[in-house]
Design an enzyme around this catalytic site. Structure first.
Site, short mmCIF file in Angstrom:
data_model
loop_
_atom_site.label_atom_id
_atom_site.label_comp_id
_atom_site.label_asym_id
_atom_site.label_seq_id
_atom_site.Cartn_x
_atom_site.Cartn_y
_atom_site.Cartn_z
CG HIS A 1 -30.06 -32.46 77.46
ND1 HIS A 1 -29.90 -31.12 77.62
CD2 HIS A 1 -30.67 -32.63 75.91
CE1 HIS A 1 -30.40 -30.68 76.92
NE2 HIS A 1 -31.21 -30.95 75.94
CG HIS A 2 -23.96 -29.09 79.33
ND1 HIS A 2 -23.33 -28.82 80.17
CD2 HIS A 2 -22.97 -28.25 78.74
CE1 HIS A 2 -22.71 -28.54 80.74
NE2 HIS A 2 -22.49 -28.15 79.64
CB ALA A 3 -30.59 -29.26 80.47
#
Length: 214
Positions: free
Chosen positions: A187-189
């Site tokens: 996840h880019h988060a």
């Protein structure tokens, strides 16, 4: 142990919130790693490649806090002290798979022995959900039949799955070196391009560390 992130003081909080609340997306990158040393270590010591591969990627994942992110039971985001691989094993006799997990330890011999034991204990088990996974796990698998160039495995949850998903492919000989495609999806988060790039560098460093000395 799980350490809750204080969002009010965390420098990366605006980036995390952007990719969790506004533009949810997953980074998926495939790169080639040189497994010549890993293969040599396995041949020299009579080791199975898959458990050694799991050790290498576990070491690399545990190097970065961004790859150890997750949620607790109360919905708080945080970082685990350590994460363990939850992995899939293929059974040649019936072409089915089994999902299992082995607790991570940095001790190579102890981890390798534990993985072999876990696989033996699940030899007659098939599928998923037969044993609870630890909350501090990441996902791993090996596709030893395919020398691929890209791979995407989408996790269709609420869009907040933070643990990395790591897949290795078939290693092939190229000009005297053995090369293998390796994929990470995260996840880019949780991570940016820098963290993904560093993961591949860490994997190569771990492989080189395990390489037998002539």
């Amino acid at each position: 142990m799980f350490h809750i992130i204080e969002m009010d003081t965390w420098k990366r909080a605006p980036i995390f919130r952007h990719f969790i609340e506004e533009v949810r997306n997953v980074i998926a990158v495939t790169a080639t790693v040189d497994v010549t040393g890993l293969r040599a270590r396995c041949k020299r010591d009579g080791l199975r490649f898959y458990p050694v591969f799991l050790y290498v990627i576990s070491r690399a994942v545990n190097r970065q806090p961004e790859l150890r992110m997750g949620w607790d039971a109360q919905g708080n985001v945080g970082i685990w002290d350590a994460v363990s691989p939850a992995y899939v094993v293929f059974h040649e006799q019936d072409k089915l798979i089994t999902h299992m997990s082995t607790a991570y330890t940095s001790d190579f011999d102890a981890f390798y022995t534990a993985v072999i034991q876990t696989m033996a204990e699940h030899e007659q088990v098939r599928g998923f959900g037969h044993a609870p996974l630890p909350p501090n796990h990441f996902d791993a698998s090996l596709v030893p039949w395919l020398d691929y160039q890209a791979l995407n495995l989408h996790v269709f949850d609420a869009g907040n799955y933070l643990a990395p998903v790591i897949t290795g492919g078939k290693y092939t000989e190229r000009e005297g070196r053995w090369c293998m495609p390796l994929s990470i999806q995260i996840h880019h988060a949780a991570a940016d391009g820098y963290h993904v790039s560093r993961f591949f560098a860490d994997v190569q460093q771990e492989i080189d560390w395990l390489t037998p000395q002539s």
